[in-house]
Motif scaffolding. Structure first.
Motif, mmCIF file in Angstrom:
data_model
loop_
_atom_site.group_PDB
_atom_site.id
_atom_site.type_symbol
_atom_site.label_atom_id
_atom_site.label_comp_id
_atom_site.label_asym_id
_atom_site.label_seq_id
_atom_site.Cartn_x
_atom_site.Cartn_y
_atom_site.Cartn_z
ATOM 1 N N ALA A 40 -3.810 0.649 -3.347
ATOM 2 C CA ALA A 40 -3.166 0.383 -4.634
ATOM 3 C C ALA A 40 -4.214 -0.168 -5.590
ATOM 4 O O ALA A 40 -5.221 -0.745 -5.161
ATOM 5 N N MET A 42 -4.119 -2.706 -7.340
ATOM 6 C CA MET A 42 -4.260 -4.163 -7.334
ATOM 7 C C MET A 42 -5.189 -4.661 -6.220
ATOM 8 O O MET A 42 -5.680 -5.774 -6.273
ATOM 9 N N ARG A 68 -3.015 6.505 1.162
ATOM 10 C CA ARG A 68 -2.008 5.860 2.012
ATOM 11 C C ARG A 68 -1.793 6.752 3.227
ATOM 12 O O ARG A 68 -1.546 7.944 3.090
ATOM 13 N N MET A 86 -3.883 6.259 -8.949
ATOM 14 C CA MET A 86 -2.936 5.322 -9.547
ATOM 15 C C MET A 86 -3.500 4.775 -10.855
ATOM 16 O O MET A 86 -4.590 4.211 -10.879
ATOM 17 N N TRP A 160 7.572 -6.389 -4.688
ATOM 18 C CA TRP A 160 6.366 -5.688 -4.230
ATOM 19 C C TRP A 160 5.356 -6.641 -3.617
ATOM 20 O O TRP A 160 5.045 -7.672 -4.175
ATOM 21 N N ASN A 201 5.709 1.412 -11.806
ATOM 22 C CA ASN A 201 6.164 0.143 -11.267
ATOM 23 C C ASN A 201 5.422 -0.992 -11.964
ATOM 24 O O ASN A 201 4.193 -0.973 -12.028
ATOM 25 N N VAL A 203 4.884 -4.909 -11.553
ATOM 26 C CA VAL A 203 5.147 -6.047 -10.662
ATOM 27 C C VAL A 203 4.818 -7.334 -11.402
ATOM 28 O O VAL A 203 3.741 -7.449 -11.996
ATOM 29 N N ASP A 224 1.056 -6.548 -12.607
ATOM 30 C CA ASP A 224 0.313 -5.523 -11.868
ATOM 31 C C ASP A 224 1.118 -4.250 -11.959
ATOM 32 O O ASP A 224 2.266 -4.212 -11.513
ATOM 33 N N THR A 225 0.581 -3.224 -12.584
ATOM 34 C CA THR A 225 1.391 -2.009 -12.693
ATOM 35 C C THR A 225 0.703 -0.824 -12.028
ATOM 36 O O THR A 225 -0.509 -0.797 -11.881
ATOM 37 N N GLY A 226 1.506 0.151 -11.622
ATOM 38 C CA GLY A 226 0.962 1.345 -10.996
ATOM 39 C C GLY A 226 1.783 2.569 -11.369
ATOM 40 O O GLY A 226 3.004 2.565 -11.237
HETATM 41 N N1 SER Z 1 1.036 -2.641 -6.761
HETATM 42 C C1 SER Z 1 2.149 -1.900 -7.242
HETATM 43 C C2 SER Z 1 2.326 -0.581 -6.531
HETATM 44 O O1 SER Z 1 1.476 -0.169 -5.782
HETATM 45 C C3 SER Z 1 1.993 -1.656 -8.717
HETATM 46 O O2 SER Z 1 0.726 -1.180 -8.968
HETATM 47 O O3 SER Z 1 3.339 0.036 -6.719
#
Ligand code: SER
Length: 584
Positions: A40, A42, A68, A86, A160, A201, A203, A224-226
């Motif tokens: 991710a 983050m 992943r 991401m 999350w 998303n 967070v 924290d966005t993704g």
């Molecule tokens: N950490 C969150 C995710 O992976 C937002 O980036 O969804």
């Protein structure tokens, strides 16, 4: 809109809103053996989410290469990918819910032109750890999302965290309505029927979850966005799957042209695993039998198997790699520079696997015929084991083949036989492992063993809650990061040093065994992220002092280490200390 245009628009938009554009961290985390791959955006930013100052400021944005691996076996359907990109933006103690929601809304509706009617959002419903997120819901109302498209869910959907421990918080997720009919009266974004596709998303990371399940407030509130790029590309291009977008289409079409039989799942597996393998190799990964190398090996091998299933001449692989590089070079210019290296790693692994595969598949077919004649549909543990032992077929390859034939496998009997075999051949496996160590220098090997001793000593001196957070080894020194809430006193440092040196003096043998991951865990072996390891792991023990999941290499006896000296003890990030030490 092409993927690269979406990426550029994203970075530009957040730059306009005061964010520094930072580069993607490598897919293989630097100096962090605790995770296999970056999963991710983050992840490389954890120290800053915990309060360390980021040199670029408090507003950041980037595109992050991610991998992943929990869903490898799902790849082949219409949505799963292992590698993906991401897009993310972060506030490190800067803006919070209101601004984050407003920016997300503006980007989706104005920059990407998604009609508001297509959007639904979810917010955290609240529980004993954290209150209902009415603030975020209000922000969405203000932005223009009508009440009936704002949903509230609990931790399963709207919370999350990466793994078991770390910075975390309630999140708000944005969903795109594909226009499909509702699956039931209660159809909603969390039901997974395919009507709603999650696109982004946000967070609100203001908590830290400890291993024992407690939540504490972080020093600062973060955002924290993704946003998954492949998925967004698919939606904006009006495609049904990511494989229909320009990111995969050239390879998918080429595979169709080359294939003697068509099987869309196999083509997707080849296209996806090829891209993922290339990206791992680009960032320095090599196939092997442990950890990251094992994942890469598994991806390449699964790809080769499906190329064969499509009856595509494996000599075409080289051209397929070139075609994929052509397709992706605008997004990842480094691919071009590393073309020959990527090709040779993949092709060498293919050559190795090909030999095993032909023999193994013949044997597998015999087993299937036998079962069919007997009217059975379960592959016995003994047959699984023979395929593994004699033909080098890892159980997951057999499981994969079995699934295609609608057969099941007796994995518990396999596990039993596997264990029995391990007992018998422990010495043999130690020998085999030693053979693989030649690549690592003598000093690095010593330091590697010293990290295990240090980890164990810290647990004795400071407490059982000390866990490794990372390490970095050069021929000159070792660095070791660990969770601890205070600066070590001189006395503690002294005790740790003395203890490590005592163990060195005791000349304790270092032993290795392979075992199933679950067993390793049950036996109390130390490891950082169990889910990141392959099913079969290597476990190193130093007498009764230490037992850790680890790929090695290690010395054979602690007496080889010399004298251990702590040179420095300092803060690494909030709640994490760092020790620098040498062996003399
Ligand atoms: N950490 C969150 C995710 O992976 C937002 O980036 O969804």
């Amino acid at each position: 809109m092409k993927a690269i245009e979406i990426r550029n628009k994203y970075l530009e938009f957040f730059k306009k809103h005061g964010h520094a554009v930072i580069p993607s961290a490598p897919l293989i985390p630097e100096n962090d053996p605790s995770v296999l791959f970056t999963t991710a955006g983050m992840q490389p930013l954890v120290p800053y989410l915990l309060g360390e100052k980021h040199p670029e400021g408090t507003r950041l944005t980037d595109y992050q290469k991610c991998l992943r691996t929990n869903d490898i076996d799902e790849v082949g359907d219409n949505r799963h990918l292992t590698y993906f990109e991401m897009l993310g933006n972060w506030s490190l103690g800067d803006y919070f819910k209101e601004e984050a929601v407003a920016m997300s809304f503006e980007f989706l509706t104005k920059e990407l032109g998604i009609p508001v009617e297509k959007l639904s959002v979810t917010c955290f419903a609240g529980d004993e750890d954290c209150q209902r997120d009415n603030i975020t819901a209000d922000c969405w109302r203000k932005a223009g999302i009508p009440e009936d498209r704002i949903y509230f869910f609990g931790k399963e959907d709207n919370w999350w965290i990466a793994g078991e421990e770390g910075p975390c918080g309630p999140d708000t997720e944005m969903f795109y309505d594909t226009g499909k009919p509702k699956c039931s009266e209660n159809c909603n974004p969390s039901c997974g029927c395919g009507k709603y596709v999650e696109i982004w998303n946000n967070v609100f990371m203001e908590f830290f979850k400890t291993k024992d399940g407690k939540y504490t407030k972080l020093k600062q509130h973060n955002v924290d966005t993704g946003l998954g790029l492949e998925r967004m590309t698919m939606l904006l291009e009006g495609k049904q799957t990511p494989f229909d977008t320009e990111l995969f289409k050239p390879v998918m079409d080429k595979l169709l042209e080359l294939a003697q039989i068509d099987d869309i799942a196999s083509r997707r597996i080849v296209a996806e695993h090829l891209r993922a393998s290339m990206m791992i190799i680009l960032d320095g990964g090599l196939p092997s039998n442990v950890d990251r190398g094992y994942i890469l090996r598994r991806l390449i091998r699964r790809m080769v198997r499906h190329l064969r299933k499509l009856q595509i001449d494996l000599n075409e692989l080289s051209k397929l790699i070139e075609l994929n590089i052509e397709t992706l070079k605008e997004m990842y210019p480094d691919l071009l520079k590393n073309k020959e290296r990527i090709k040779s790693v993949i092709i060498e692994e293919k050559d190795k696997f090909e030999k095993t595969l032909e023999r193994g598949e013949r044997e597998f077919n015999k087993i299937v015929n036998k079962l069919r004649n007997e009217g059975k549909d379960l592959i016995s543990g003994q047959d699984l084991f023979t395929l593994y032992e004699t033909y080098g077929f890892p159980p997951e390859v057999t499981a994969d083949l079995a699934k295609e034939q609608k057969l099941s496998i007796d994995s518990s009997e396999f596990d039993r036989l596997f264990k029995e075999h391990q007992e018998k051949s422990r010495i043999g496996s130690e020998q085999k492992f030693k053979g693989g160590l030649s690549g690592s220098g003598e000093m690095e090997t010593k330091y590697h063993t010293a990290t295990h001793l240090l980890n164990a000593a810290l647990k004795v001196v400071i407490g059982k809650d000390v866990h490794q957070k990372g390490s970095n080894i050069t021929p000159e020194r070792m660095r070791f990061d660990f969770s601890c809430d205070h600066k070590l006193t001189d006395e503690e440092k002294q005790k740790v040093e003395t203890l490590v040196n005592e163990w060195i003096k005791q000349a304790i043998p270092v032993t290795v065994e392979e075992m199933k991951k679950e067993e390793a865990l049950k036996s109390g072996a130390e490891c950082m992220f169990i889910e990141k390891y392959p099913d079969i792991v290597t476990v190193y023990s130093i007498g009764t002092v230490s037992k850790e999941l680890c790929g090695g290499p290690h010395v054979k006896n602690t007496s080889e280490l010399g004298t251990f000296k702590i040179k420095k003890e300092e803060a690494s990030s909030a709640g994490v200390r760092r020790i620098k030490a040498i062996l003399e």
